[in-house]
Design a protein around this motif. Structure first.
Motif, PDB file in Angstrom:
ATOM      1  N   LYS A   1       0.836  -1.208   0.000  1.00  0.00           N
ATOM      2  CA  LYS A   1       0.000   0.000   0.000  1.00  0.00           C
ATOM      3  C   LYS A   1       0.867   1.252   0.000  1.00  0.00           C
ATOM      4  CE  LYS A   1      -4.216   1.698   2.199  1.00  0.00           C
ATOM      5  NZ  LYS A   1      -5.276   1.349   3.177  1.00  0.00           N
ATOM      6  N   LEU A   2       1.969   1.212   0.744  1.00  0.00           N
ATOM      7  CA  LEU A   2       2.886   2.350   0.778  1.00  0.00           C
ATOM      8  C   LEU A   2       3.537   2.563  -0.583  1.00  0.00           C
ATOM      9  CD1 LEU A   2       4.220   4.494   2.562  1.00  0.00           C
ATOM     10  CD2 LEU A   2       5.988   2.812   3.117  1.00  0.00           C
ATOM     11  N   PHE A   3       3.928   1.478  -1.236  1.00  0.00           N
ATOM     12  CA  PHE A   3       4.522   1.589  -2.572  1.00  0.00           C
ATOM     13  C   PHE A   3       3.519   2.195  -3.555  1.00  0.00           C
ATOM     14  CE2 PHE A   3       5.944  -0.047  -6.710  1.00  0.00           C
ATOM     15  CZ  PHE A   3       7.292   0.270  -6.660  1.00  0.00           C
ATOM     16  N   ALA A   4       2.273   1.756  -3.481  1.00  0.00           N
ATOM     17  CA  ALA A   4       1.230   2.312  -4.347  1.00  0.00           C
ATOM     18  C   ALA A   4       1.025   3.794  -4.061  1.00  0.00           C
ATOM     19  CB  ALA A   4      -0.076   1.544  -4.145  1.00  0.00           C
ATOM     20  N   THR A   5       1.095   4.158  -2.793  1.00  0.00           N
ATOM     21  CA  THR A   5       0.953   5.568  -2.413  1.00  0.00           C
ATOM     22  C   THR A   5       2.068   6.406  -3.037  1.00  0.00           C
ATOM     23  OG1 THR A   5      -0.049   4.909  -0.304  1.00  0.00           O
ATOM     24  CG2 THR A   5       0.780   7.163  -0.466  1.00  0.00           C
ATOM     25  N   ALA A   6       3.286   5.879  -2.999  1.00  0.00           N
ATOM     26  CA  ALA A   6       4.423   6.593  -3.585  1.00  0.00           C
ATOM     27  C   ALA A   6       4.262   6.759  -5.086  1.00  0.00           C
ATOM     28  CB  ALA A   6       5.719   5.852  -3.265  1.00  0.00           C
ATOM     29  N   VAL A   7       3.850   5.690  -5.753  1.00  0.00           N
ATOM     30  CA  VAL A   7       3.687   5.738  -7.212  1.00  0.00           C
ATOM     31  C   VAL A   7       2.633   6.777  -7.605  1.00  0.00           C
ATOM     32  CG1 VAL A   7       2.905   4.428  -9.224  1.00  0.00           C
ATOM     33  CG2 VAL A   7       4.481   3.376  -7.589  1.00  0.00           C
ATOM     34  N   GLU A   8       1.485   6.736  -6.953  1.00  0.00           N
ATOM     35  CA  GLU A   8       0.416   7.673  -7.312  1.00  0.00           C
ATOM     36  C   GLU A   8       0.768   9.109  -6.919  1.00  0.00           C
ATOM     37  OE1 GLU A   8      -3.567   6.669  -6.442  1.00  0.00           O
ATOM     38  OE2 GLU A   8      -3.388   4.584  -7.128  1.00  0.00           O
ATOM     39  N   SER A   9       1.524   9.289  -5.838  1.00  0.00           N
ATOM     40  CA  SER A   9       1.951  10.629  -5.437  1.00  0.00           C
ATOM     41  C   SER A   9       2.886  11.235  -6.474  1.00  0.00           C
ATOM     42  CB  SER A   9       2.635  10.573  -4.069  1.00  0.00           C
ATOM     43  OG  SER A   9       1.754  10.100  -3.068  1.00  0.00           O
ATOM     44  N   LEU A  10       3.866  10.453  -6.924  1.00  0.00           N
ATOM     45  CA  LEU A  10       4.781  10.938  -7.952  1.00  0.00           C
ATOM     46  C   LEU A  10       4.032  11.220  -9.250  1.00  0.00           C
ATOM     47  CD1 LEU A  10       7.824   8.556  -7.343  1.00  0.00           C
ATOM     48  CD2 LEU A  10       7.753  11.025  -6.928  1.00  0.00           C
TER      49      LEU A  10
END
Length: 535
Positions: free
Chosen positions: A173-182
């Motif tokens: 979930k954290l990785f997905a958060t990073a991807v969508e934030s970038l």
């Protein structure tokens, strides 16, 4: 020395005899990686705890260390009571300690950092048991990650370390958060700015403001090999590079990273056994992983071993909601049998609808505003106290003023509802921008501003209830206690239902539903008048 918060979350106060060489073990944790990519970095540590991350920053030669800790008692223990044991690390010339909430601190700061570090901010046991499922965390939302990135220097790195759990949940979930934030920041080659790795107990995600270079990738590979850590993602990774040291039955993390970066992301979210869509400020429930549709699969594949993977806080919330609805319906229906025959013979649906709508609508708005003001006031306890006080006081004032108005004037309730809808919509779309104008001010100024922002909305929200009671009293006085009970029962239901809806749909939609209920109440108000004329 172990330092426990609330008998659970543990950090460590370390006596290293003022010899940094005694801290070499801190170079063998996954959160140490960014220090191998930066030279004498300027560091911000969110969550000081007992000072382990501060020691790591000192050991790795950081030029300046700013650390934020929300609990003043923790700071006092390390800085004063156990200053001798901790070697006075919080008084070190390179260290600045701030007692503040992490998200609020960085939003009000103009500083730029080479490294922003968030490491193991919650305990493994609590996180694994799912007790945080109902806990709002504004540290791990997409908006928070974007704010961290904006506070990085051009070559700066954001590092977030979390406990490793199986089946994989929050790491993905954290990785997905990073991807969508970038992606929302307009980054084109997202995969080039991410590093994801795991040890036997933790996973660490690095987000760089610019692409990682080839020399940096070599340093990362050497770091992983020397410490027997497994890569999950780095630019140029191959399937043969993964799952060598801390071997998992399947390459869960690698497969997830590939799907999130290059696959059908939304389909992956939908098909995954746990809820891994990124949290947002509108629905800041990062620790919510439970999906109803996955329950049969968990039962089938894990049998009795599925219990540790359920967010019990969420299940308890649903059970509480069901109990509240059942008891409220009983308490609303039973009194009808004891009413006088004359009062019981008419159409009571408009009364029921009116006071139900007010009970749910009022609490939906109040609870949503508490959540919104947490970001502005930084501390949840401040937000609860200020928002509740403002709504109670100014709603009470609105109720008092409404008594001066004649009951027959339908325009009074219409005016109140129109004012509520207009002001709530303005706040819904512009409150965040208003907050940003004043976020750097002192707590007392922000508290006074919060009271000012809430006052007009709460004033008008206080009018419909006494107007409705007066209308019922003028036609059928015996129904007044019943009407009051309806409002009370559904206010209780609304406190639980608001959280359930916010977890699934977000607080913005909770406010929209509340406004719809106020409009329904205004329509029902006229029907209350007609339905009671025969009494």
């Amino acid at each position: 020395m172990a330092l426990f918060t609330d008998a659970d979350s543990m950090s460590v106060i370390t006596n290293f005899d003022n010899q940094l060489s005694n801290l070499e073990y801190l170079d063998y944790v996954s959160s140490a990686l960014p220090y191998h990519l930066l030279d004498k970095p300027r560091v911000l540590i969110i969550g000081a705890g007992g000072g382990s991350e501060v020691l790591s920053a000192l050991y790795h030669g950081s030029s300046l260390i700013e650390t934020v800790e929300i609990d003043p008692q923790v700071v006092n223990l390390v800085k004063d009571e156990y200053a001798y044991f901790s070697n006075q690390i919080f008084s070190h010339p390179s260290v600045k300690v701030f007692v503040a909430e992490g998200r609020g601190f960085i939003q009000s700061s103009q500083s730029k950092y080479d490294l922003i570090q968030l490491a193991l901010l919650d305990s493994f046991s609590a996180s694994s048991a799912g007790v945080y499922a109902l806990s709002e965390s504004y540290l791990y939302t997409k908006e928070a990650v974007k704010e961290y990135i904006r506070h990085l220097n051009p070559e700066g790195i954001l590092s977030i370390t979390r406990w490793l759990k199986l089946p994989p949940r929050d790491g993905i979930k954290l990785f997905a958060t990073a991807v969508e934030s970038l992606q929302e920041l307009g980054v084109e080659n997202i995969s080039s700015q991410l590093i994801f790795l795991r040890s036997w107990a933790t996973s660490t995600l690095l987000i760089k403001r610019s692409p990682f270079t080839s020399p940096e990738i070599r340093i990362i590979r050497d770091f992983l090999k020397e410490r027997l850590f497994d890569p999950i993602w780095y630019p140029g990774i191959k399937f043969d590079d993964i799952n060598h040291y801390n071997i998992l039955p399947e390459a869960y993390y690698y497969q997830a990273s590939q799907n999130i970066l290059f696959g059908e992301r939304q389909k992956f979210y939908a098909d995954y056994s746990f809820y891994i869509k990124p949290a947002t400020d509108n629905s800041p429930y990062f620790f919510r992983f439970f999906k109803w549709k996955s329950l049969p699969h968990l039962l089938k594949t894990m049998g009795g071993q599925w219990f540790p993977f359920i967010e019990w806080g969420y299940i308890v919330l649903i059970v509480t909601l069901a109990q509240a609805i059942l008891l409220s319906l009983i308490l609303v229906i039973l009194p009808l049998f004891s009413l006088k025959k004359k009062a019981a013979s008419g159409n009571k649906l408009p009364i029921f609808t009116y006071f139900l709508s007010l009970g749910i609508g009022y609490m939906f708005i109040e609870i949503s505003f508490i959540q919104r003001f947490i970001l502005f006031l930084s501390y949840p306890i401040y937000a609860v106290a200020v928002v509740l006080a403002a709504f109670l006081f100014f709603s009470g004032w609105g109720s008092y003023v409404s008594e001066k108005i004649k009951i027959k004037r339908l325009s009074t309730i219409t005016l109140a509802v129109v004012a509520i809808v207009v002001m709530a919509l303005i706040y819904l779309f512009y409150l965040e921008d208003i907050f940003n104008l004043f976020i750097a001010h002192s707590d007392i100024v922000k508290i006074l501003l919060s009271l000012l922002f809430i006052a007009p909305l709460a004033f008008f929200m206080g009018m419909p209830f006494p107007l409705g009671l007066a209308r019922v009293f003028s036609r059928a006085p015996s129904l007044v206690p019943w009407a009051w009970g309806i409002n009370g029962c559904f206010s209780v239901i609304a406190t639980v239902l608001a959280t359930v809806l916010a977890i699934s749909l977000g607080f913005d939609l909770v406010i929209i539903i509340a406004l719809s209920l106020y409009i329904l109440a205004a329509v029902s108000f006229r029907k209350v008048d007609f339905s009671l004329k025969k009494y």
